[in-house]
Design an enzyme around this catalytic site. Structure first.
Site, short mmCIF file in Angstrom:
data_model
loop_
_atom_site.label_atom_id
_atom_site.label_comp_id
_atom_site.label_asym_id
_atom_site.label_seq_id
_atom_site.Cartn_x
_atom_site.Cartn_y
_atom_site.Cartn_z
N GLY A 206 -0.75 1.56 -2.71
CA GLY A 206 -0.01 2.33 -3.72
C GLY A 206 0.18 3.77 -3.27
N GLY B 243 -7.42 8.01 -5.91
CA GLY B 243 -8.65 7.21 -6.06
C GLY B 243 -9.72 7.58 -5.04
N GLU C 230 -7.84 4.80 3.81
CA GLU C 230 -6.44 4.34 3.68
C GLU C 230 -5.64 4.73 4.93
OE1 GLU C 230 -6.15 4.39 -1.20
OE2 GLU C 230 -5.38 6.09 -0.08
#
Ligand code: 5RP
Length: 222
Positions: A82, A97, A103
């Protein structure tokens, strides 16, 4: 459609980008949770997943999806994640988050970043969402001062948050990110910065955007 329904829609749509027999890169967040739930329905057709957070790892494992160590992989075809903001070139702000470092690591392994988001995330100029920066705790005040002098941004420590890597998160408000590549390059060089949540070098190649009319696919390489 509600925001949750839009997230479920794009989570399912991302299955079309999964390459059978391979390891799938999996991001973090509420939209990705929908993708993970959808991925469970085709788990016998993939080798497994490589995850960007403890949270996603636990969800994948609870659904019977094998999770690989990133160190054991040379590359993966697709990473699905996302974004907090995405612009019309596929540049993103991520890290709402607090999972931005892992990521970026998984995105770096991937040939293609597929972003899944509801339409509220698509912006002209990024910076309205506070930019997350993972920092070594002892550098937090100095990095905050650098943001103020270099970009006029106001950085605050995210209270009560320690990342999966044991570090702190600064959230930087008041930015207008006109040159994401330049900002990412500069901030990455400041001592104590682990990762800046501007994803320019690891931008999205495709975005699946949940809209009231259905899934809108934006191919940034066209
Ligand atoms: C986590 C992230 C997420 O991708 C981002 O915060 C979007 O999350 P959500 O899908 O819950 O809106 O970068 O670090």
């Amino acid at each position: 459609m509600t925001q949750d329904e839009l997230k479920a829609l794009v989570g399912r749509a991302a299955l079309d980008f999964v390459v059978p027999g391979t390891v799938v890169g999996v991001g973090t967040g509420s939209t990705v949770n929908c993708f993970i739930d959808a991925l469970a329905s085709i788990k016998h057709r993939i080798a497994g997943a490589v995850s960007s957070s403890v949270q996603s790892t636990l969800r994948l494992q609870s659904l019977g999806i094998k999770v690989f160590d990133a160190n054991d992989l040379l590359s993966i075809p697709v990473y699905v994640d996302g974004a907090d903001e995405i612009d019309h070139r596929g540049f993103m702000v991520k890290g709402g988050g607090a999972a931005l470092t892992r990521e970026k690591i998984v995105a770096d392994l991937a040939e293609r970043f597929v972003c899944i988001a509801d339409e509220s995330k698509l912006v002209e100029t990024m910076g309205r969402f506070p930019v997350p920066v993972e920092v070594i705790t002892m550098a937090a005040a100095q990095v905050a001062r650098r943001f103020a002098s270099a970009y006029g941004g106001v950085a605050t420590l995210r209270a009560g948050v320690t990342t999966d890597n044991g570090n702190a998160i600064l959230d930087v408000r008041g930015l207008s990110i006109t040159d994401p590549l330049a900002m990412e390059t500069e901030v990455n060089q400041w001592p104590g910065v682990v990762t800046v949540g501007v994803f320019a070098r690891h931008r999205a190649r495709v975005c699946l955007l949940g809209t009231a009319q259905g899934v809108r696919t934006i191919d940034f390489d066209r």
